[in-house]
Design an enzyme around this catalytic site. Structure first.
Site, PDB file in Angstrom:
ATOM      1  N   GLU A 166     -17.170  66.762   9.904  1.00 55.35           N
ATOM      2  CA  GLU A 166     -17.611  65.848   8.852  1.00 55.35           C
ATOM      3  C   GLU A 166     -16.517  64.801   8.721  1.00 55.35           C
ATOM      4  O   GLU A 166     -15.479  65.059   8.117  1.00 55.35           O
ATOM      5  CB  GLU A 166     -17.822  66.587   7.527  1.00 55.35           C
ATOM      6  CG  GLU A 166     -18.910  67.651   7.576  1.00 55.35           C
ATOM      7  CD  GLU A 166     -19.179  68.253   6.193  1.00 55.35           C
ATOM      8  OE1 GLU A 166     -18.974  67.549   5.177  1.00 55.35           O
ATOM      9  OE2 GLU A 166     -19.606  69.428   6.147  1.00 55.35           O
ATOM     10  N   LEU A 217     -13.080  58.731  13.692  1.00 55.52           N
ATOM     11  CA  LEU A 217     -13.023  60.019  14.377  1.00 55.52           C
ATOM     12  C   LEU A 217     -14.367  60.342  15.030  1.00 55.52           C
ATOM     13  O   LEU A 217     -14.405  60.883  16.140  1.00 55.52           O
ATOM     14  CB  LEU A 217     -12.624  61.114  13.399  1.00 55.52           C
ATOM     15  CG  LEU A 217     -12.446  62.529  13.979  1.00 55.52           C
ATOM     16  CD1 LEU A 217     -11.531  62.516  15.189  1.00 55.52           C
ATOM     17  CD2 LEU A 217     -11.910  63.481  12.908  1.00 55.52           C
ATOM     18  N   GLU A 220     -22.991  98.521  18.894  1.00 48.86           N
ATOM     19  CA  GLU A 220     -23.380  99.758  19.562  1.00 48.86           C
ATOM     20  C   GLU A 220     -22.955 100.992  18.761  1.00 48.86           C
ATOM     21  O   GLU A 220     -23.672 101.996  18.737  1.00 48.86           O
ATOM     22  CB  GLU A 220     -22.754  99.817  20.969  1.00 48.86           C
ATOM     23  CG  GLU A 220     -23.217  98.730  21.905  1.00 48.86           C
ATOM     24  CD  GLU A 220     -22.302  97.533  21.931  1.00 48.86           C
ATOM     25  OE1 GLU A 220     -22.068  96.975  23.008  1.00 48.86           O
ATOM     26  OE2 GLU A 220     -21.798  97.143  20.833  1.00 48.86           O
TER      27      GLU A 220
END
Length: 384
Positions: free
Chosen positions: A308, A313, A70
């Protein structure tokens, strides 16, 4: 966990929104996109100031700590902001942070109306910006192109509304769904074009997450390359027993790295100053509790995590329902049944137990195919 706050089921509508309003808000959204590599932990925001179809000012938030959208738009508009309509992709702020409130600046400029795409979920702002503008006699409305605005700031919204980051899992795989040979060799399954595309995903994220197995096998840097960005994404290694070598590339390139271990793990290495170690309690498997980790990352201002990692995991993220977006780069090669798979998961014994992911986008990247998938049952039990 409900997904209600990331993919909106309904959008507030206002019959007074015109085609001109939509056109100018789309311009504000395109401006917001320009901050995709640099604004975190702040949201990406664009602003357009106009009299009817005539644009007199525009701007976008460029980086945390700098002017908000703004303010840039008001500086461009100058006196022409008086009596104008402001189109902004997020509710103007109403509090003092690193910069003064944008709502105050709009009031001083004498704008007539403010149309925002979405409310700001930050408790310091939510609804307060609109209230400040209304108290000054400025008309406000929101909900215009809300879906598009939410997608741009999915990480920022997730951090406040779900208390965890938005998580994207990137996979590079063969036609038969393998990510590496049985001996661990994985460079390179996909082509250079696909790897270049991955850099864009890394750069747009606040953090890049991997597991210690990937660090030990590949010694990756996991940094942003070939893209002009004002900051490097934080690298995070889930390493329950602190097996990451202190001379690993991810620990020695000068960019910040976070090692995540269990509370009782002894620090045996002398890590460089770029490395921070945090302790997270164990889950029922005796590994780092990923849900607690994600809540801690949200507290640190991390809104988008790019993952990645290897099968262990990846499987844990999947089992914990933490994957918000699955990005698969599929190469036209076959590695065979002895090669390593994408996810380490318990055996399924019935096809009825299998969920179907939703294809959000599919396109050719060089010689490879990129698929972007959204979680199963997104519009059912996880619906918004």
């Amino acid at each position: 966990m409900l997904w209600t706050n990331i993919y909106p089921m309904s959008v507030l509508t206002d019959s007074n929104f015109s085609s001109i309003d939509e056109t100018l808000m789309r311009r504000a959204l395109s401006l917001a996109h320009q901050g995709c590599y640099s604004t975190s932990p702040n949201p990406k925001v664009g602003c357009v100031i106009a009299h009817g179809e005539e644009v007199v000012g525009e701007g976008w938030h460029k980086q945390a700590g700098g002017h908000h959208a703004e303010i840039f738009a008001l500086e461009m508009a100058k006196d022409k902001a008086h009596g104008a309509t402001v189109y902004v992709t997020l509710e103007p702020c109403a509090h003092y942070g690193k910069t003064p409130p944008c709502a105050d600046a709009l009031i001083r400029a004498g704008v007539k109306k403010v149309i925002a795409a979405i409310k700001d979920p930050n408790p310091s702002v939510c609804g307060k910006g609109f209230a400040m503008l209304n108290a000054a006699g400025i008309e406000t409305a929101y909900g215009l192109l809300e879906d598009e605005a939410r997608k741009i700031n999915r990480g920022f919204l997730s951090r406040f509304e779900r208390n965890r980051p938005f998580i994207s899992l990137k996979v590079a795989q063969s036609l038969d769904g393998k990510i590496a040979l049985n001996n661990g060799v994985s460079q390179w399954i996909t082509t250079e074009d696909a790897r270049r595309d991955v850099q864009d995903g890394r750069a747009k994220s606040c953090a890049i997450l991997t597991g210690v197995g990937t660090v030990l096998a590949d010694n990756p840097r996991l940094n942003v390359r070939d893209i002009d960005t004002l900051r490097q994404s934080l690298r995070i290694v889930v390493d329950s027993n602190l097996l990451t070598p202190c001379n690993a590339k991810i620990c020695t390139d000068g960019n910040p790295t976070l090692l995540v271990s269990l509370p009782e793990t002894v620090i045996a290495n002398q890590y460089p100053s770029q490395v921070e170690i945090i302790r997270i309690p164990a889950d029922y498997n005796g590994r780092v509790d990923l849900n607690i980790l994600m809540r801690q990352l949200a507290k640190r201002g991390i809104g988008e995590v790019w993952c990645e990692c290897g099968a262990t995991l990846s499987g844990a993220l999947l089992q914990n329902n933490l994957i918000d977006e699955l990005i698969i780069y599929q190469a036209p090669i076959i590695l065979g049944d002895k090669a390593q798979s994408v996810f380490s998961l318990p055996e399924l014994t019935s096809l009825s137990d299998i969920d179907r992911w939703q294809i959000d986008d599919i396109r050719k990247i060089g010689d490879d195919i990129r698929l972007v998938l959204l979680p199963p049952n997104l519009n059912q039990e996880r619906k918004i």
